[in-house]
Design a protein around this motif. Structure first.
Motif, PDB file in Angstrom:
ATOM      1  N   GLU A 247      34.726  17.389  -6.112  1.00  0.00           N
ATOM      2  CA  GLU A 247      35.201  18.300  -6.747  1.00  0.00           C
ATOM      3  C   GLU A 247      36.802  18.800  -6.075  1.00  0.00           C
ATOM      4  N   ALA A 248      37.307  17.631  -5.409  1.00  0.00           N
ATOM      5  CA  ALA A 248      38.736  17.816  -5.256  1.00  0.00           C
ATOM      6  C   ALA A 248      39.596  17.586  -6.004  1.00  0.00           C
ATOM      7  N   LEU A 249      39.270  16.803  -7.069  1.00  0.00           N
ATOM      8  CA  LEU A 249      40.271  16.450  -8.207  1.00  0.00           C
ATOM      9  C   LEU A 249      39.600  16.584  -9.468  1.00  0.00           C
ATOM     10  N   ASP A 250      40.344  16.741 -10.428  1.00  0.00           N
ATOM     11  CA  ASP A 250      39.839  17.120 -11.902  1.00  0.00           C
ATOM     12  C   ASP A 250      39.758  15.734 -12.454  1.00  0.00           C
ATOM     13  N   ASP A 251      39.157  15.464 -13.751  1.00  0.00           N
ATOM     14  CA  ASP A 251      38.979  14.347 -14.413  1.00  0.00           C
ATOM     15  C   ASP A 251      39.887  13.643 -14.513  1.00  0.00           C
ATOM     16  N   PHE A 252      41.279  14.140 -14.801  1.00  0.00           N
ATOM     17  CA  PHE A 252      42.471  13.170 -15.092  1.00  0.00           C
ATOM     18  C   PHE A 252      42.704  12.595 -13.847  1.00  0.00           C
ATOM     19  N   GLU A 276      47.010   9.478 -24.470  1.00  0.00           N
ATOM     20  CA  GLU A 276      46.429  10.665 -23.689  1.00  0.00           C
ATOM     21  C   GLU A 276      46.922  10.866 -22.446  1.00  0.00           C
ATOM     22  N   THR A 277      47.425   9.762 -21.459  1.00  0.00           N
ATOM     23  CA  THR A 277      47.988  10.296 -20.445  1.00  0.00           C
ATOM     24  C   THR A 277      49.127  10.931 -20.484  1.00  0.00           C
ATOM     25  N   LEU A 278      50.162  10.592 -21.393  1.00  0.00           N
ATOM     26  CA  LEU A 278      51.347  11.423 -21.656  1.00  0.00           C
ATOM     27  C   LEU A 278      50.932  12.969 -21.982  1.00  0.00           C
ATOM     28  N   GLU A 279      50.046  13.100 -22.793  1.00  0.00           N
ATOM     29  CA  GLU A 279      49.615  14.550 -23.119  1.00  0.00           C
ATOM     30  C   GLU A 279      49.276  15.354 -22.083  1.00  0.00           C
ATOM     31  N   LYS A 280      48.284  14.643 -21.350  1.00  0.00           N
ATOM     32  CA  LYS A 280      47.850  15.152 -20.036  1.00  0.00           C
ATOM     33  C   LYS A 280      49.014  15.719 -19.159  1.00  0.00           C
ATOM     34  N   LEU A 281      49.979  15.094 -19.137  1.00  0.00           N
ATOM     35  CA  LEU A 281      51.448  15.168 -18.287  1.00  0.00           C
ATOM     36  C   LEU A 281      52.490  16.017 -18.798  1.00  0.00           C
ATOM     37  N   GLY A 282      52.120  16.398 -20.044  1.00  0.00           N
ATOM     38  CA  GLY A 282      53.022  17.345 -20.871  1.00  0.00           C
ATOM     39  C   GLY A 282      54.400  16.328 -21.259  1.00  0.00           C
ATOM     40  N   LEU A 283      54.121  15.101 -21.560  1.00  0.00           N
ATOM     41  CA  LEU A 283      55.312  14.321 -21.755  1.00  0.00           C
ATOM     42  C   LEU A 283      55.003  13.873 -23.317  1.00  0.00           C
ATOM     43  N   GLU A 284      56.224  13.312 -23.989  1.00  0.00           N
ATOM     44  CA  GLU A 284      56.180  12.791 -25.089  1.00  0.00           C
ATOM     45  C   GLU A 284      56.525  11.405 -25.269  1.00  0.00           C
ATOM     46  N   PRO A 285      56.112  10.710 -26.243  1.00  0.00           N
ATOM     47  CA  PRO A 285      56.457   9.374 -26.402  1.00  0.00           C
ATOM     48  C   PRO A 285      57.872   8.659 -26.177  1.00  0.00           C
ATOM     49  N   GLY A 286      58.837   9.550 -26.534  1.00  0.00           N
ATOM     50  CA  GLY A 286      60.097   9.294 -26.734  1.00  0.00           C
ATOM     51  C   GLY A 286      60.641   9.787 -25.257  1.00  0.00           C
ATOM     52  N   HIS A 287      60.106  10.151 -24.321  1.00  0.00           N
ATOM     53  CA  HIS A 287      60.773  10.315 -23.182  1.00  0.00           C
ATOM     54  C   HIS A 287      60.977   9.190 -22.451  1.00  0.00           C
ATOM     55  N   SER A 288      61.958   8.952 -21.691  1.00  0.00           N
ATOM     56  CA  SER A 288      62.397   7.832 -21.107  1.00  0.00           C
ATOM     57  C   SER A 288      61.399   7.125 -20.212  1.00  0.00           C
ATOM     58  N   ILE A 289      61.604   6.003 -19.944  1.00  0.00           N
ATOM     59  CA  ILE A 289      60.245   5.411 -19.201  1.00  0.00           C
ATOM     60  C   ILE A 289      60.433   5.809 -17.826  1.00  0.00           C
ATOM     61  N   PHE A 295      56.655  11.059 -13.419  1.00  0.00           N
ATOM     62  CA  PHE A 295      55.669  12.046 -13.762  1.00  0.00           C
ATOM     63  C   PHE A 295      54.028  11.485 -13.277  1.00  0.00           C
ATOM     64  N   ILE A 296      54.064  10.269 -13.680  1.00  0.00           N
ATOM     65  CA  ILE A 296      52.642   9.766 -13.103  1.00  0.00           C
ATOM     66  C   ILE A 296      52.542   9.443 -11.619  1.00  0.00           C
ATOM     67  N   ASN A 297      53.750   8.777 -11.093  1.00  0.00           N
ATOM     68  CA  ASN A 297      53.817   8.693  -9.735  1.00  0.00           C
ATOM     69  C   ASN A 297      53.689   9.959  -8.874  1.00  0.00           C
ATOM     70  N   GLU A 298      54.062  11.227  -9.292  1.00  0.00           N
ATOM     71  CA  GLU A 298      54.014  12.415  -8.710  1.00  0.00           C
ATOM     72  C   GLU A 298      52.530  12.901  -9.124  1.00  0.00           C
ATOM     73  N   ALA A 299      51.758  12.701 -10.029  1.00  0.00           N
ATOM     74  CA  ALA A 299      50.339  13.020 -10.173  1.00  0.00           C
ATOM     75  C   ALA A 299      49.447  12.253  -9.411  1.00  0.00           C
TER      76      ALA A 299
END
Length: 313
Positions: A247-252, A276-289, A295-299
């Motif tokens: 229960e400590a983490l959510d599904d994502f 789907e990963t980008l959407e969960k993180l509030g990112l757009e495909p056009g954002h820089s790599i 964002f992924i490392n922070e998550a």
């Protein structure tokens, strides 16, 4: 070149080779000819050198080159296969995970009744071994694994409410269906575990002793938890960590941890391309790599911090 600073030959030579390798093998199972990969790599470098008026950092230039190789190579392969009506074109002859590719254009063909092309009949024999291997490894018995597998398979053709597209429509070449399906199965397996944990915490829903010890498809093993009190946290299995901290983490967050650290079924670069990963993180495909990676490392850092707190509490 209209650029500031002199290019470093050694850096560009190494990056050219890395980009060539990515262009030639954009995903597992795809293998371009050396000539096609070389032409694409040259085109990518020319486009990037023309795009930047000032020389970017090595990291930014590298990320753009490798991402372009991954994207353009797949789309080029897909176009060639459609034009030639040959799903096997540029398929790696040494890939022995399954027999022949299916026709992705037919799999994506959608009519009034949804995805009903007969090509779908050949997909189950390809995906079933991969799906069951993941599910059984995560501790599901045969009966539960069958249910989760069938639900996941059906989800491939299920249109999402947010955009009206199905997961099968998100891939570019057929070889991507295996990592896509593996990711979906992992999500389903995590969801199944969470539901099982919730049921066990409800009255009158505990398994009987016979269920726990005699079921052929999933008998549980009893273990003396105090048998090895000095065992370190680094020796805990993923299942043990999940059992303690479900229960400590959510599904994502569980998905990120499992994908990167347990199954290693996707690279960081592939997650950066995953809608789907980008959407969960509030990112757009056009954002820089670089922004996607940050964002992924922070998550991941947040998820690992929660797990550490849970295990040490």
């Amino acid at each position: 070149m209209n650029r500031s600073g002199e290019p470093e030959p050694e850096f560009f030579e190494k990056l050219w080779r890395a980009t060539y390798r990515r262009a030639r093998r954009p995903v597992e199972g795809v293998l371009l000819s050396p000539e096609a990969a070389g032409l694409l790599t040259t085109e990518i470098f020319e486009n990037l050198l023309d795009r930047y008026k000032l020389r970017p950092t090595d990291a930014e230039f590298s990320a753009e080159a490798l991402e372009s190789a991954h994207d353009h190579s797949r789309y080029n392969v897909a176009t060639e296969r459609t034009d030639r009506a040959d799903p096997q074109f540029y398929h790696d002859p040494e890939d022995e995970r399954y027999g022949n590719n299916l026709d992705l254009d037919r799999l994506k063909k959608k009519g009034e009744d949804g995805f009903a092309d007969r090509e779908w009949n050949g997909l189950d024999p390809i995906l079933r071994p991969f799906g069951f291997r993941l599910l059984l490894r995560k501790g599901l018995g045969n009966h539960d694994a069958e249910d989760v597998y069938l639900e996941t398979f059906a989800e491939l053709a299920r249109e999402r409410a947010k955009d009206g597209t199905a997961p099968i429509e998100s891939i570019v070449v057929f070889e991507e269906v295996i990592p896509l399906f593996s990711k979906m199965v992992q999500f389903r397996a995590i969801d199944w575990r969470r539901k099982q944990s919730a049921l066990k915490n409800q009255p009158n829903t505990q398994s009987s002793f016979e269920d726990l010890t005699e079921r052929e498809d999933g008998a549980m093993q009893f273990e003396d938890e105090g048998a090895d009190p000095d065992r370190g946290l680094n020796q805990l299995s993923f299942d043990e960590i999940y059992r303690q901290c479900g229960e400590a983490l959510d599904d994502f967050q569980w998905h990120l941890v499992f994908t990167i650290y347990v199954s290693q079924s996707s690279t960081m670069g592939e997650l950066c391309d995953d809608p789907e990963t980008l959407e969960k993180l509030g990112l757009e495909p056009g954002h820089s790599i670089s922004k996607k990676r940050r964002f992924i490392n922070e998550a991941l850092a947040e998820a690992l911090g929660k797990l550490q707190k849970c295990l040490l509490s």
